[in-house]
Structure formats: C-alpha cells, structure tokens
Scaffold this motif. Structure first.
Motif, PDB file in Angstrom:
ATOM      1  N   VAL A  37     -46.329  51.159  16.536  1.00 56.07           N
ATOM      2  CA  VAL A  37     -46.307  52.081  15.414  1.00 56.07           C
ATOM      3  C   VAL A  37     -45.733  53.412  15.877  1.00 56.07           C
ATOM      4  CG1 VAL A  37     -48.707  52.833  15.828  1.00 56.07           C
ATOM      5  CG2 VAL A  37     -47.672  53.156  13.579  1.00 56.07           C
ATOM      6  N   TYR A  39     -45.605  57.252  14.448  1.00 56.96           N
ATOM      7  CA  TYR A  39     -45.925  58.282  13.471  1.00 56.96           C
ATOM      8  C   TYR A  39     -44.826  59.334  13.482  1.00 56.96           C
ATOM      9  CZ  TYR A  39     -50.424  55.958  13.508  1.00 56.96           C
ATOM     10  OH  TYR A  39     -51.412  55.000  13.423  1.00 56.96           O
ATOM     11  N   LEU A  47     -49.734  48.716  18.853  1.00 64.31           N
ATOM     12  CA  LEU A  47     -50.787  48.327  17.915  1.00 64.31           C
ATOM     13  C   LEU A  47     -51.513  47.087  18.422  1.00 64.31           C
ATOM     14  CD1 LEU A  47     -49.452  48.453  14.251  1.00 64.31           C
ATOM     15  CD2 LEU A  47     -51.419  49.684  15.170  1.00 64.31           C
ATOM     16  N   ASN A  61     -56.887  50.286  14.871  1.00 68.55           N
ATOM     17  CA  ASN A  61     -56.814  50.789  13.495  1.00 68.55           C
ATOM     18  C   ASN A  61     -56.951  49.693  12.439  1.00 68.55           C
ATOM     19  OD1 ASN A  61     -56.327  53.221  14.759  1.00 68.55           O
ATOM     20  ND2 ASN A  61     -54.124  53.189  14.382  1.00 68.55           N
ATOM     21  N   PHE A  63     -55.672  46.683  12.284  1.00 67.01           N
ATOM     22  CA  PHE A  63     -54.538  45.777  12.112  1.00 67.01           C
ATOM     23  C   PHE A  63     -54.759  44.466  12.868  1.00 67.01           C
ATOM     24  CE2 PHE A  63     -51.311  48.019   9.777  1.00 67.01           C
ATOM     25  CZ  PHE A  63     -51.648  49.354   9.924  1.00 67.01           C
ATOM     26  N   LYS A  78     -53.142  44.233   7.295  1.00 68.03           N
ATOM     27  CA  LYS A  78     -54.330  45.085   7.272  1.00 68.03           C
ATOM     28  C   LYS A  78     -54.960  44.917   5.900  1.00 68.03           C
ATOM     29  CE  LYS A  78     -56.167  49.632   8.292  1.00 68.03           C
ATOM     30  NZ  LYS A  78     -55.947  50.995   8.842  1.00 68.03           N
ATOM     31  N   VAL A  81     -55.429  49.686   3.498  1.00 68.33           N
ATOM     32  CA  VAL A  81     -54.694  50.741   4.203  1.00 68.33           C
ATOM     33  C   VAL A  81     -55.196  52.127   3.813  1.00 68.33           C
ATOM     34  CG1 VAL A  81     -52.617  49.355   4.520  1.00 68.33           C
ATOM     35  CG2 VAL A  81     -52.858  50.781   2.464  1.00 68.33           C
ATOM     36  N   SER A  84     -53.367  57.637   6.349  1.00 68.09           N
ATOM     37  CA  SER A  84     -52.981  57.886   7.750  1.00 68.09           C
ATOM     38  C   SER A  84     -52.184  56.730   8.363  1.00 68.09           C
ATOM     39  CB  SER A  84     -54.228  58.139   8.600  1.00 68.09           C
ATOM     40  OG  SER A  84     -55.097  57.023   8.537  1.00 68.09           O
ATOM     41  N   ASP A  85     -52.100  55.600   7.664  1.00 72.86           N
ATOM     42  CA  ASP A  85     -51.301  54.468   8.164  1.00 72.86           C
ATOM     43  C   ASP A  85     -49.818  54.636   7.845  1.00 72.86           C
ATOM     44  OD1 ASP A  85     -53.974  52.230   7.239  1.00 72.86           O
ATOM     45  OD2 ASP A  85     -53.492  53.029   9.230  1.00 72.86           O
ATOM     46  N   TYR A  89     -43.189  50.947  11.533  1.00 72.71           N
ATOM     47  CA  TYR A  89     -43.777  49.872  12.332  1.00 72.71           C
ATOM     48  C   TYR A  89     -42.661  48.997  12.893  1.00 72.71           C
ATOM     49  CZ  TYR A  89     -48.267  51.274  10.460  1.00 72.71           C
ATOM     50  OH  TYR A  89     -49.390  52.015  10.145  1.00 72.71           O
TER      51      TYR A  89
END
Lengths: 114, 115
Positions: A37, A39, A47, A61, A63, A78, A81, A84-85, A89
């Motif tokens: 991931v 950000y 992940l 998180n 996943f 996931k 969600v 913050s996700d 990816y």
C-alpha cells in the motif's frame, strides 16, 4: 518471465462497505505474491504476502488475500473499509530464486467515500 | 529509527545538470534497490545490489549510475538530467532468505523535478 495485471485502475467504495481489489499474475515457475500500500506522498509498505502454505493470507489493517493457483489470482479483500484506507494498492510477484526481481502491477487507487 | 532513508526528499534542478540521491538502510539487509515511479504511479525497477554487487540492471540510460560503498548504502547518480527523468525515485531493501525474495522495505521517496 513474470507479469502482474491489476484489472482496475480506480475503485471507489462507500465507507464501511466491503472491497475487493483484483490481481492476476503469470509466471512459469512457483511464485511469491505481495500486496503493498502507498499512502499519499509516502513510500510503499507491505500489507501481506504469500510465500507458501495456507492460501488465505491475513495482513495488516484488516486486509486479507487468497492465492488461487488455478485462476492465477491473488485478490485483496476487506470486509469494511475506512476513510484511512484511501491509498494506492500494488500487487507484486516474484518468482523466487534469490535474485529474481519483484514485478509490480500498475496499481489500483482505492477511494473511500464518506 | 528510520529503516530506509533517502536524501534529499525533494530535488528541483535544470536540464543538463548532474545530481545524486543517497539511500541508507539500518535493517541489516543484504539487498538494495532503486525504483522509478512515474506520474501514473507505475513502479519500475532500475537497479538492484546484493552485498555491494550489481545483480539487476534494467534497461536504464547509462546516465544513471548506482554506487554501493557498503551493503547499507546505495546511491544513485544521474548525469545530464532530462525532462523525462522527472519522477519519484524510491530506494528499497530486503533480505534474501533461502532463495526467497522477502518483504521489501521502501524509503519515503525523492521527488525529482527537472525544469
């Protein structure tokens, strides 16, 4: 040769809804599979990964991903969600053998909508 | 403590200049990498070093020259910068265990803009 296909460049999803990000790979030998991931304005972080053993892999998180050899897939999921996700990816494959390079997919932008 | 660090974080320079990006990892890993991420987020490997030895060298112009003074450092020097070199450059490191490519740890990236 190995390759990775991420079928969706962008996935918008409502907050608290489930999500699946798709990844298919090709390789002539046994594979190791990863989801990373990224950000905004940051480097990539792992992940989860599949090296061997159970085909259902749990990561950080909330996943998880399932390795499906017959369909050459490693989809990321996931169940619910959060804002913050929201991130990019990347699915990646390595054919092992020590110095084999890791090949990354083009990335899927997950946009969580409040 | 930062695991993989890169300097500088931002680099704005003119076409034709020469610049360097430095990378250091304190994870004790034996393998380090340079990746280029373009504006569409596509991530492409450029180089990989294992114990200071070059092991992966993708099709990269020879204006790009990596240097690994020791296994904790992998620097990238770029000569005669071109507009197309504008991108984010990521350094990463990993440990090869029993022939298995383990998790790669990425630095925060260096955002290079060539004017």
């Amino acid at each position: 040769a190995q390759s990775v296909t991420q079928l969706d460049s962008q996935v918008p999803v409502l907050e608290e809804a489930p999500v699946e990000l798709r990844c298919n790979y090709s390789s002539s030998v046994s594979v190791y599979l990863f989801w990373y991931v990224q950000y905004p304005n940051q480097g990539l972080q792992l992940l989860l990964k599949y090296l061997s053993g159970s085909t259902l892999v749990k990561g950080i998180n909330g996943f998880e991903a399932e390795f499906n050899k017959s369909q050459t897939s490693f989809h990321l999921r996931k169940p619910s969600v959060h804002i913050s996700d929201t991130a990019e990816y990347f699915c990646a494959v390595s054919s092992g053998g020590g110095y084999q390079k890791v090949t990354f997919g083009i990335g899927t932008k997950l946009q969580v909508i409040p | 403590d930062t695991a993989v660090s890169q300097t500088p974080k931002y680099l704005v320079t003119q076409m034709g200049n020469d610049k360097s990006i430095k990378c250091e990892q304190n994870l004790g890993h034996d393998t380090m990498y340079w990746y280029k991420q373009d504006s569409k987020k596509f991530l492409k490997i450029m180089f990989s070093y294992n114990n200071k030895e070059l092991i992966i060298n993708e099709t990269v112009p020879n204006r790009f020259s990596p240097k690994s003074p020791d296994k904790a450092h992998l620097n990238l020097h770029i000569n005669s910068l071109e507009l197309g070199d504008s991108a984010v450059y990521f350094c990463a490191s990993s440990q090869i265990e029993g022939g298995v490519q383990e998790t790669q740890y990425f630095g925060p990236g260096t955002r290079l803009l060539v004017l």
